[in-house]
Design an enzyme around this catalytic site. Structure first.
Site, mmCIF file in Angstrom:
data_model
loop_
_atom_site.group_PDB
_atom_site.id
_atom_site.type_symbol
_atom_site.label_atom_id
_atom_site.label_comp_id
_atom_site.label_asym_id
_atom_site.label_seq_id
_atom_site.Cartn_x
_atom_site.Cartn_y
_atom_site.Cartn_z
ATOM 1 N N GLY A 1 0.867 -1.230 0.170
ATOM 2 C CA GLY A 1 0.061 0.020 0.126
ATOM 3 C C GLY A 1 0.805 1.111 0.031
ATOM 4 N N LEU A 2 0.397 2.275 0.415
ATOM 5 C CA LEU A 2 1.219 3.590 0.396
ATOM 6 C C LEU A 2 2.420 3.293 1.151
ATOM 7 C CD1 LEU A 2 -1.411 6.574 0.390
ATOM 8 C CD2 LEU A 2 -0.193 5.654 -1.448
ATOM 9 N N SER B 1 -16.897 9.724 1.321
ATOM 10 C CA SER B 1 -15.783 10.356 1.797
ATOM 11 C C SER B 1 -16.162 11.502 2.756
ATOM 12 C CB SER B 1 -15.225 11.163 0.643
ATOM 13 O OG SER B 1 -14.227 12.007 1.199
ATOM 14 N N ARG C 1 -14.355 12.614 13.365
ATOM 15 C CA ARG C 1 -15.253 11.381 13.144
ATOM 16 C C ARG C 1 -15.677 10.762 14.233
ATOM 17 N NH1 ARG C 1 -10.829 9.264 8.643
ATOM 18 N NH2 ARG C 1 -11.734 10.856 7.047
ATOM 19 N N HIS D 1 -13.664 1.611 9.970
ATOM 20 C CA HIS D 1 -13.087 2.409 8.979
ATOM 21 C C HIS D 1 -11.611 2.269 9.007
ATOM 22 C CE1 HIS D 1 -12.195 5.265 5.680
ATOM 23 N NE2 HIS D 1 -11.730 5.968 6.582
ATOM 24 N N GLU E 1 -0.771 2.090 8.402
ATOM 25 C CA GLU E 1 -1.814 1.800 9.231
ATOM 26 C C GLU E 1 -1.422 0.468 10.410
ATOM 27 O OE1 GLU E 1 -5.740 1.684 7.425
ATOM 28 O OE2 GLU E 1 -6.532 0.879 9.359
ATOM 29 N N ARG F 1 -8.300 9.314 14.406
ATOM 30 C CA ARG F 1 -7.377 9.955 13.317
ATOM 31 C C ARG F 1 -8.182 10.874 12.748
ATOM 32 N NH1 ARG F 1 -7.254 9.087 8.067
ATOM 33 N NH2 ARG F 1 -8.671 7.398 7.804
HETATM 34 C C1 LIG Z 1 -12.643 3.374 2.093
HETATM 35 C C2 LIG Z 1 -11.513 4.308 2.765
HETATM 36 C C3 LIG Z 1 -11.333 5.383 2.526
HETATM 37 C C4 LIG Z 1 -10.282 6.178 3.076
HETATM 38 N N1 LIG Z 1 -10.044 7.477 2.630
HETATM 39 C C5 LIG Z 1 -9.022 8.051 3.406
HETATM 40 C C6 LIG Z 1 -8.594 9.464 2.886
HETATM 41 O O1 LIG Z 1 -9.390 9.904 2.229
HETATM 42 N N2 LIG Z 1 -7.640 10.037 3.639
HETATM 43 C C7 LIG Z 1 -6.535 9.215 4.278
HETATM 44 O O2 LIG Z 1 -5.638 9.865 4.808
HETATM 45 N N3 LIG Z 1 -6.978 8.110 4.603
HETATM 46 C C8 LIG Z 1 -7.946 7.329 4.104
HETATM 47 N N4 LIG Z 1 -8.350 6.060 4.199
HETATM 48 C C9 LIG Z 1 -7.175 5.509 5.308
HETATM 49 C C10 LIG Z 1 -6.125 5.185 4.523
HETATM 50 O O3 LIG Z 1 -6.465 4.629 3.070
HETATM 51 C C11 LIG Z 1 -5.338 3.779 5.120
HETATM 52 O O4 LIG Z 1 -5.292 3.950 6.394
HETATM 53 C C12 LIG Z 1 -4.083 3.690 4.386
HETATM 54 O O5 LIG Z 1 -4.150 3.713 3.117
HETATM 55 C C13 LIG Z 1 -3.487 2.361 4.682
HETATM 56 O O6 LIG Z 1 -1.970 2.007 3.788
HETATM 57 P P1 LIG Z 1 -1.091 0.979 4.462
HETATM 58 O O7 LIG Z 1 -0.115 1.314 3.237
HETATM 59 O O8 LIG Z 1 -0.798 1.109 5.664
HETATM 60 O O9 LIG Z 1 -2.194 -0.337 4.025
HETATM 61 P P2 LIG Z 1 -2.675 -1.071 2.983
HETATM 62 O O10 LIG Z 1 -2.843 0.039 1.825
HETATM 63 O O11 LIG Z 1 -3.976 -1.348 3.635
HETATM 64 O O12 LIG Z 1 -1.855 -2.055 2.257
HETATM 65 C C14 LIG Z 1 -1.806 -3.333 2.870
HETATM 66 C C15 LIG Z 1 -0.954 -4.067 2.255
HETATM 67 O O13 LIG Z 1 -0.459 -5.417 2.956
HETATM 68 C C16 LIG Z 1 -0.657 -6.394 2.318
HETATM 69 N N5 LIG Z 1 -1.131 -7.611 3.109
HETATM 70 C C17 LIG Z 1 -1.787 -7.541 4.005
HETATM 71 N N6 LIG Z 1 -1.601 -8.603 5.044
HETATM 72 C C18 LIG Z 1 -0.764 -9.331 4.134
HETATM 73 C C19 LIG Z 1 -0.244 -10.608 4.590
HETATM 74 N N7 LIG Z 1 -0.556 -11.469 5.327
HETATM 75 N N8 LIG Z 1 0.813 -11.168 3.581
HETATM 76 C C20 LIG Z 1 1.156 -10.225 2.579
HETATM 77 N N9 LIG Z 1 0.567 -9.127 2.405
HETATM 78 C C21 LIG Z 1 -0.420 -8.657 3.133
HETATM 79 C C22 LIG Z 1 -1.816 -6.159 1.279
HETATM 80 O O14 LIG Z 1 -1.836 -7.122 0.073
HETATM 81 C C23 LIG Z 1 -1.700 -4.565 0.827
HETATM 82 O O15 LIG Z 1 -0.485 -4.529 -0.207
HETATM 83 C C24 LIG Z 1 -9.365 5.335 3.827
HETATM 84 C C25 LIG Z 1 -9.785 3.892 4.080
HETATM 85 C C26 LIG Z 1 -10.718 3.563 3.515
HETATM 86 C C27 LIG Z 1 -10.931 1.837 3.855
#
Ligand SMILES: Cc1cc2nc3c(=O)[nH]c(=O)nc-3n(C[C@H](O)[C@H](O)[C@H](O)COP(=O)(O)OP(=O)(O)OC[C@H]3O[C@@H](n4cnc5c(N)ncnc54)[C@H](O)[C@@H]3O)c2cc1C
Ligand code: HEM
Ligand code: SF4
Ligand code: FES
Lengths: 248, 222, 667
Positions: free
Chosen positions: C43-44, C285, C338, C430, C454, C464
């Site tokens: 993810g990000l 959103s 929120r 969320h 996250e 948050r």
């Molecule tokens: C609908 C929605 C809208 C949102 N809108 C906003 C917004 O407008 N602004 C904002 O700041 N935040 C927003 N958020 C929150 C934000 O999007 C997330 O908190 C953030 O993108 C999380 O990023 P991340 O890189 O930590 O994890 P994620 O993007 O969730 O990535 C998780 C990664 O881990 C991998 N993974 C997980 N478990 C395993 C495993 N066991 N083995 C291998 N790979 C695994 C997955 O494949 C994925 O690649 C929103 C969230 C949602 C759900």
């Protein structure tokens, strides 16, 4: 409602598959299409049978994972949505629904309705980026003003979710809409100009290597694309490609 | 540069350029043919010029033949590749939901045109070659009109021609504007190009068909 | 400090990060080539970390369970990303972003981390623009901003309602560049099933190739977990279907402390549940709260009539509506944070004012905004004497340009036109503020195991703010981890490749295969989803928007029972050595069944209300959260001791030197 489903079942990439008939009761119009399949799977599991595997993740039309050919159309009968956004209110009691995986040589079936779309990743790896260092210190974001119109156009191209419906819909299994969206996204921005020629050549080369078909401008991709990616992008890519090739 | 020959986009462009070339040829062809309806003398002159001018005979005619060959050979190549690209076919595929019939059946309209070209070659080109080189007849700048009209005497030939022109119309209906897209032209003029395409795809084949029918209905009485 | 050393740098807040970067050890470029890093999650957080670490020269392996790194759930983020750019000249600054974040988190986050986040936030925007992320722009060509809940400035950068998508595609593109260079090896459709420790250090993972079912060993000098949040614990949430806690939980079981598990964000604007078949909830959103007004009918009879379909919302006049957020929180109105907005909605619905069949929905109404925009447009385009219909049409166009994709999403799901009739919304799970405990370097309590995005607990305290998760993910991946990981890896330049045939790897792999076997051997009749839904119900009813000691205790008991039932009975068809989605789900739910218990325990131990954690026993007479700074101004970090319920609590005291701890008020 009651539905008659015909679903492609295939154990893995190396076995042959076939269509299997299922009858499903108790489907409600508020359900999403995938929730309807969830119910079918619950039934199958309770009978000890293997559930139908299909790709899905976000279930809100943005990750591009879901990918079903429904009654001969990618993402089903509704327009501008993905399968996960399709609801059963688009169907009637007693309908027969034929569900197949995307079909393309470049998208081999992995299991049941799941296909391998890594060809798309390889196309992007071939050049779908701007070569700036992420650890570097770039200039201030507002130092590069970009015409709103251009920024919006680039954004529109960039909204492609990489689902592959364009390939699935195209009678030639061509990936031009996808690739051109990726090319256009960068070609429309000043940041993307420097590598424009190389980018389009490399991405098109990879697209051809993957074994997608040739575009014959039928426009099916544009109609079925859940994100409304425009054929203009294909023209732009053709143009960029021609200039790039002539430049050598 | 090598990409220009091998890539899918290059093949598309070859298709488009050869197609457009044939389109231009059609314009010329229909103009001269139309003369046979309104000005038989001029028709004779023009045909004679075409038949005996070395530039036309040794440069333009080969280019035209190569153009046709390139176009249909490339058409077959694309078609074969495209069929292969699908792999396993769909049990249910609703092409009509997202693309017009003409665009999905270019190969069939093209094949009919090709068959027609065979007949057309036999009718006129082979005839000309035999007349000029095998039988080595003398030049006769007045024979063309009569020969042409006579060709359309049989009902079956007229019908075959007309059916082919319908298919030509379908081919052009998609092909003409499509070739612009293939060459990267899709801008504010595109709607105009599309309208013109439709006009062209109707008018030109209609003119051809009209000529054939006209001669069938108006035989030269001796 | 004890076992929890947060490694916060000394010195004045504003210089901490700079000083820290100057002091930590670095790995020279030539040596980086000899060091391998595993990043789980693309993810990000994971994507940006992978791209940057590979660019610096490390050998990176990335893992994600989706078929492409680009499909991580960050793609779904809609509203935007914060940065203290102050482009709008409305008084924003790094300090203000820092302050808003700490306050929004109800004073339960670590000062130094949050300040760093605010500090690097501006780089994120520069970086992303350089990468070609097409943020929204004004007609002058400069970047546009919008505002989000809980703040008084406009600092949110966005790309229509698809900000997460655009940012993730940016990170993915940066990854692609490194994949092409051979510096990243991307493993897709792979799931991490265990963390491998060698001599107490994280040295690799056990992963399952989800296509072939094969179990694989991967070694590295450090492991980064960027696996997202665990909100799917509730079954229904705005997360993607595959979101899970597996990686973090496995690390927890191997020694990583789990922090604040009960801090969960319940987002106020989601599409309400429509029935039992529901598999997921869709977010609308928060940016909609810029223009939408939230209300329920003033009179109970009206609410009842609406529920029965006898009355339409559009038939109620202004004076018959209760804009309860504007009423209760005049200063922030519809833009309260929120947690506050969610609780207020629940309060109204519990009191009988809910407006859909289930009684669990409130209105989000755009008619005022549509008319306002319409009038403005009519004026600016010099139209005179325009009637209301024309104004409405003009206004609808503007609203469509801003939120078109969200409105379309809503209409597809609910089958009602939100331009004409108010949207119905209700809170849904969320985001999870809790996660693996990390120090200032983002290292967990296992040396060499890092957590980013996250998956860690670091920056958001008990709640948050909108648009801050994307900021944090990218900050961690692009700007923090690449520096801080070097501090640890500088000791490994001579270690050489880590072998995968060690007894530690053998044991870990055996552990994994045994567990899969055990899952497959269930003898009952119920599917994985059956258990997951049951767990979700317990969580939502007893550990949801408001909690009390009695129900939390019940939850702990019920979850333990459910877990036992699950392990004995869950029914999984197919085989473990081939593609098997049921088995994938089962592994995830098995972990949730453990985490759920710890979650309830954490909520039970925290005898206060703060942020998203609302304990009914601790509230003001007006029903606002009652924080207890005397006794609970700490991070709960749980150490695994066997059963989830045996977990041992460690406290990281929170020290605020640069911010005055106040009662949060949005009135
Ligand atoms: C609908 C929605 C809208 C949102 N809108 C906003 C917004 O407008 N602004 C904002 O700041 N935040 C927003 N958020 C929150 C934000 O999007 C997330 O908190 C953030 O993108 C999380 O990023 P991340 O890189 O930590 O994890 P994620 O993007 O969730 O990535 C998780 C990664 O881990 C991998 N993974 C997980 N478990 C395993 C495993 N066991 N083995 C291998 N790979 C695994 C997955 O494949 C994925 O690649 C929103 C969230 C949602 C759900
Ligand atoms: C007078 C004769 C013909 C004319 C004027 C003509 C014209 C065109 C044009 C303009 C196109 C569009 C090219 C593009 O989309 O880029 C086209 C496409 C095509 N033509 Fe022809 N054509 C003729 C004969 C033929 C023949 C004999 C065949 C033989 C099979 C053929 C097969 C095709 C096919 C398959 C295509 C579709 C390929 C594509 O769109 O990429 N055509 N033609
Ligand atoms: S262009 Fe459209 S159909 Fe094709 S992959 Fe992208 S979003 Fe899907
Ligand atoms: S499941 Fe993500 S787009 Fe359908």
């Amino acid at each position: 409602m009651k539905l008659y489903l015909k679903i492609w079942r295939q154990k893995n990439a190396s076995t042959k598959g076939q269509m299997v008939d299922y009858t499903l009761n108790g489907v409600e119009s508020d359900m999403s299409f995938l929730e309807m399949l969830d119910i079918l799977n619950e039934e199958l599991i309770s009978k000890g049978e293997e559930p139908v595997e299909f790709d899905h993740d976000c279930r809100e039309g943005i990750c591009g994972t879901c990918s079903l050919m429904i009654n001969g159309r990618p993402h089903g009968p509704d327009s501008m949505i993905t399968v996960c956004q399709l609801h059963m209110r688009s169907f009637n009691d007693g309908d027969e629904i034929v569900i197949e995986p995307w079909r393309a040589k470049a998208f081999p079936v992995i299991k049941d309705l799941i296909v391998d779309r890594t060809a798309f990743d390889r196309i992007q790896q071939a050049g779908g980026y701007i070569s700036v260092n992420t650890s570097g210190r770039p200039v201030d974001a507002n130092a590069i003003p970009i015409e709103k119109d251009m920024a919006d156009k680039s954004f529109n191209a960039a909204t492609c979710i990489g689902c592959g419906a364009c390939v699935a819909a195209c009678k030639n299994a061509s990936a031009m809409l996808f690739t051109s969206a990726k090319v256009s996204q960068f070609a429309l921005l000043p940041q993307g100009q420097v590598e424009a020629a190389e980018r389009v050549e490399n991405m098109v080369r990879q697209m051809d290597l993957e074994g997608f078909g040739n575009c014959t401008n039928t426009g099916a991709c544009e109609i079925e694309c859940p994100k409304g990616i425009s054929l203009e992008n294909i023209a732009r890519m053709n143009r960029e490609y021609l200039f790039a090739s002539v430049k050598g | 540069m090598s990409g220009l020959i091998k890539s899918s986009i290059a093949r598309k462009v070859v298709m488009a350029l050869s197609g457009l070339f044939l389109v231009i040829f059609l314009v010329l062809h229909v103009t001269i043919n139309f003369a046979s309806v309104i000005a038989p003398e001029f028709f004779n002159e023009a045909s004679h010029f075409m038949g005996y001018n070395p530039l036309v005979q040794y440069l333009m005619q080969p280019i035209l033949i190569i153009g046709v060959i390139v176009h249909f050979v490339m058409g077959f190549v694309l078609e074969i590749q495209n069929r292969n690209a699908r792999g396993v076919g769909y049990v249910k595929y609703k092409g009509s939901a997202n693309a017009p019939w003409v665009s999905r059946n270019m190969i069939y309209s093209g094949l009919v045109i090709l068959a027609f070209l065979g007949l057309h070659f036999y009718d006129f080109w082979i005839h000309e070659m035999t007349y000029k080189y095998i039988q080595a007849n003398p030049e006769d700048p007045t024979r063309y009109y009569a020969e042409t009209v006579e060709k359309f005497a049989p009902f079956w030939r007229t019908i075959i021609y007309i059916v082919s022109f319908v298919l030509l119309s379908l081919h052009l209906w998609h092909g003409f504007s499509s070739s612009f897209q293939s060459m990267g032209v899709n801008n504010k003029y595109t709607p105009a190009i599309k309208t013109f395409t439709k006009l062209f795809a109707v008018v030109v084949p209609l003119a051809f068909a009209f000529i054939a029918l006209y001669h069938h209905l108006n035989p030269i009485t001796h | 400090m004890g076992v929890l050393d947060s490694r916060e740098p000394q010195g004045p807040l504003a210089n901490k990060w700079t000083n820290h970067k100057n002091e930590i050890d670095l790995v020279n470029p030539a040596n980086k080539r000899n060091i391998d890093i595993i990043i789980v999650g693309t993810g990000l957080a994971g994507g940006s970390a992978a791209a940057t670490l590979a660019e610096l020269g490390y050998n990176v392996k990335t893992f994600c369970y989706q078929d492409s790194p680009r499909r991580a759930h960050s793609i779904a983020a809609q509203g935007g990303v914060n940065a203290a750019k102050n482009y709008q000249g409305d008084g924003d600054s790094v300090y203000r972003l820092f302050y808003d974040t700490v306050k929004g988190g109800d004073y339960r986050s670590r000062e130094s981390n949050v300040y760093r986040l605010a500090e690097v936030s501006t780089n994120i925007i520069d970086q992303c623009v350089a990468q070609g992320v097409p943020f929204a722009r004004e007609y002058g060509g400069l970047l546009d901003n919008r505002s989000f809940g809980g703040v008084l400035v406009s600092r949110t950068f966005y790309a229509k309602g698809q900000t997460g998508q655009q940012l993730l595609l940016g990170a993915y593109a940066a990854m692609n560049r490194q994949i092409q260079r051979g510096k990243i090896k991307s493993y897709t459709r792979h799931e991490m099933l265990d963390l491998v420790l060698v001599d107490g250090k994280a040295r690799g993972i056990i992963a399952r190739d989800l296509v072939s079912g094969e179990i694989e060993r991967h070694s590295a000098h450090a492991v980064v977990l960027a696996t997202g949040g665990y909100g799917n614990l509730f079954f229904l949430s705005t997360y993607c279907m595959g979101a899970n806690v597996m990686a973090a939980w496995k690390a927890h079981k191997k020694g990583a402390f789990f922090a604040n598990p009960c801090f969960t964000q319940i987002h106020p604007t989601c599409i309400p549940v429509s029935g039992d078949h529901q598999s997921k909830l869709t977010l609308m959103s928060e940016s909609l709260r810029n223009d939408g007004r939230i209300w329920v009918p003033k009179r109970l009879e009206d609410a009842q009539a609406i529920r029965e379909g006898k009355l339409k919302p559009t038939q109620l006049g202004e004076e018959e509506r209760d804009y309860y957020l504007e009423r209760r929180y005049p200063a922030f109105g519809n833009l309260v944070p929120r947690d506050v907005a969610s609780r207020a909605a629940k309060e109204r619905c519990d009191a009988g004012f809910g407006v859909n069949k289930t009684g669990e929905a409130v209105y989000l109404d755009f008619s005022a905004a549509i008319m306002r925009y319409g009038r403005e447009k009519a004026l600016t385009s010099g139209m005179k004497d325009v009637d209301d219909n024309t104004i409405r049409e003009l206004g609808e166009k503007i609203v469509e340009a801003k939120y078109g994709n969200l409105f379309q999403m809503y209409e597809k799901i609910v089958d009602e036109n939100p331009y004409k009739t108010p949207m119905m919304i209700y809170p849904a799970v969320h985001y999870t503020m809790g996660g693996l405990w990390v120090d200032y370097n983002l290292q967990t309590t296992i040396p060499g195991c890092y957590a980013a995005g996250e998956a860690n607990f670091s920056d958001h305290g008990a709640n948050r703010l909108g648009a801050s998760a994307l900021m944090q993910g990218l900050a961690d991946g692009y700007f923090v981890l690449p520096y801080t990981i070097g501090d640890y890896l500088s000791d490994d330049i001579r270690t050489g490749p880590i072998p995968t045939d060690s007894p530690e790897f053998d044991a870990a792999e055996k552990n994994v295969t045994d567990r899969l076997q055990k899952l497959m051997s269930g003898t009952g009749i119920h599917s994985v989803d059956y258990y997951h839904k049951k767990l979700g119900k317990i969580m939502w009813n007893k550990c949801g928007m408001s909690r009390n000691a009695k129900e939390l205790k019940e939850a702990i008991k019920e979850i333990a029972e459910l877990r036992k039932d699950f392990w004995e009975n869950v029914k999984i068809p197919g085989r473990p050595d081939s593609k098997n989605q049921e088995l994938e789900k089962a592994g995830r739910v098995a972990d949730f069944l453990e985490l759920g218990e710890l979650f309830a325990k954490d909520a039970l131990e925290r005898n206060e209300s703060c942020g998203g954690h609302f304990r009914e026993e601790y509230q003001t007479p007006e029903g606002e959260a009652l924080r207890d700074d005397e006794n609970f101004k700490f991070v709960s970090a749980w150490e695994y001791m066997g059963e989830p319920n045996d977990a041992k609590l460690h406290k990281e005291d929170l020290v605020y030197e640069n911010i005055k701890v106040k009662t949060r008020s949005y009135k």
